[in-house]
Design an enzyme around this catalytic site. Structure first.
Site, PDB file in Angstrom:
ATOM      1  N   SER A  28       0.853  -1.184   0.000  1.00 38.38           N
ATOM      2  CA  SER A  28       0.000   0.000   0.000  1.00 38.38           C
ATOM      3  C   SER A  28       0.884   1.227   0.000  1.00 38.38           C
ATOM      4  O   SER A  28       2.004   1.210   0.544  1.00 38.38           O
ATOM      5  CB  SER A  28      -0.904   0.024   1.232  1.00 38.38           C
ATOM      6  OG  SER A  28      -1.556   1.273   1.367  1.00 38.38           O
ATOM      7  N   TYR A  87      -3.179  -1.849  10.091  1.00 42.37           N
ATOM      8  CA  TYR A  87      -3.191  -2.067   8.648  1.00 42.37           C
ATOM      9  C   TYR A  87      -1.949  -1.459   8.000  1.00 42.37           C
ATOM     10  O   TYR A  87      -1.247  -2.128   7.231  1.00 42.37           O
ATOM     11  CB  TYR A  87      -4.449  -1.462   8.028  1.00 42.37           C
ATOM     12  CG  TYR A  87      -4.444  -1.519   6.516  1.00 42.37           C
ATOM     13  CD1 TYR A  87      -4.704  -2.709   5.853  1.00 42.37           C
ATOM     14  CD2 TYR A  87      -4.151  -0.387   5.757  1.00 42.37           C
ATOM     15  CE1 TYR A  87      -4.675  -2.776   4.466  1.00 42.37           C
ATOM     16  CE2 TYR A  87      -4.122  -0.447   4.372  1.00 42.37           C
ATOM     17  CZ  TYR A  87      -4.377  -1.644   3.727  1.00 42.37           C
ATOM     18  OH  TYR A  87      -4.339  -1.702   2.356  1.00 42.37           O
TER      19      TYR A  87
END
Length: 251
Positions: free
Chosen positions: A139, A152
């Site tokens: 990400s 996350y």
């Protein structure tokens, strides 16, 4: 990475970025296998599509991963591309007295251990090929986090560091190691609202850009990263970390 005539396995291929990548690669003449937790959903996706298959997989269950390895060895021995894409995300408020660490544990289980398990199971197959690629979905938040998604973002930072080491260790092995680092994309990763959030990049536009970059070999250091995310990628080097962190995480 060659873009046609591959046998590709994509974990988390039943929705979001994984499904869109699967369909894009299938349209280019690849044999694609997707995995997910529900076989009925996978069957609906691949129905009527030659060279498109779905296999049930629970990355949180080591036995399920071992079963996948046997299925791939038996049914898809030409596997030469693995895309470890499956992941989960949820926000966390660690200031709350009822903060539930089980959500964090679930993200570590899927986003980190799930990737490690499927890689360990299938990397030996890839290493026997001369045209293999391994790609994992990280990400853009791996480089600079959103503080309301602490675990996350940390799992994706782990993957970034781990992929750097994997790439170095495999430098004399014919397995290309790529890191896919999406921005905020219109998927249901954090819930249904994200899929229509105008601040998020449309899914089709994102996958089109990814495919074009792969076709051109435009992934310096093995990072498939959009130009728009370079500011975050290099924030610390450029002395912009604090300013961009503050903009992303208002006080």
């Amino acid at each position: 990475m060659k873009m046609t005539n591959n046998t590709i396995l994509i974990t988390g291929g039943s929705r979001g970025i994984g499904r869109a990548l699967a369909e894009a690669f299938h349209a280019r003449g690849n044999h694609v296998v997707i995995t997910g937790r529900r076989q009925s959903v996978l069957d609906d996706i691949v129905a009527g599509r030659p060279c498109f298959a779905g296999l049930e997989l629970d990355l949180d269950n080591p036995a399920s991963v071992r079963d996948l390895s046997r299925e791939i060895t038996a049914g898809f021995p030409q596997l030469n591309v693995l895309i470890a894409n499956a992941g989960i995300s949820t926000s966390e408020d660690m200031t709350a007295d009822d903060w539930d660490v089980s959500n964090a544990e679930a993200m570590v289980e899927t986003n980190i251990l799930g990737v490690l398990r499927v890689t360990a199971a299938l990397l030996p197959i890839l290493k026997r090929r001369t045209d293999a690629t391994f790609m994992a979905t990280s990400s853009a938040l791996a480089f600079l986090p959103r503080a309301d998604f602490p675990t996350y973002c940390a799992t994706k930072a782990f993957l970034h560091s781990w992929l750097v080491s994997l790439r170095h260790q495999l430098r004399r092995v014919p397995v290309e190691v790529l890191e896919l680092s999406p921005p905020y994309v219109q998927t249901e990763l954090t819930g249904r609202a994200q899929a229509t959030d105008p601040r998020a990049m449309p899914l089709d536009a994102y996958v089109d850009e990814v495919m074009h970059r792969l076709e051109r070999g435009d992934h310096p250091r093995g990072e498939v990263l959009l130009d728009r995310d370079h500011a975050r990628r290099w924030a610390e080097r450029n002395g912009r970390y604090d300013a961009i962190f503050a903009a992303m995480n208002p006080a």
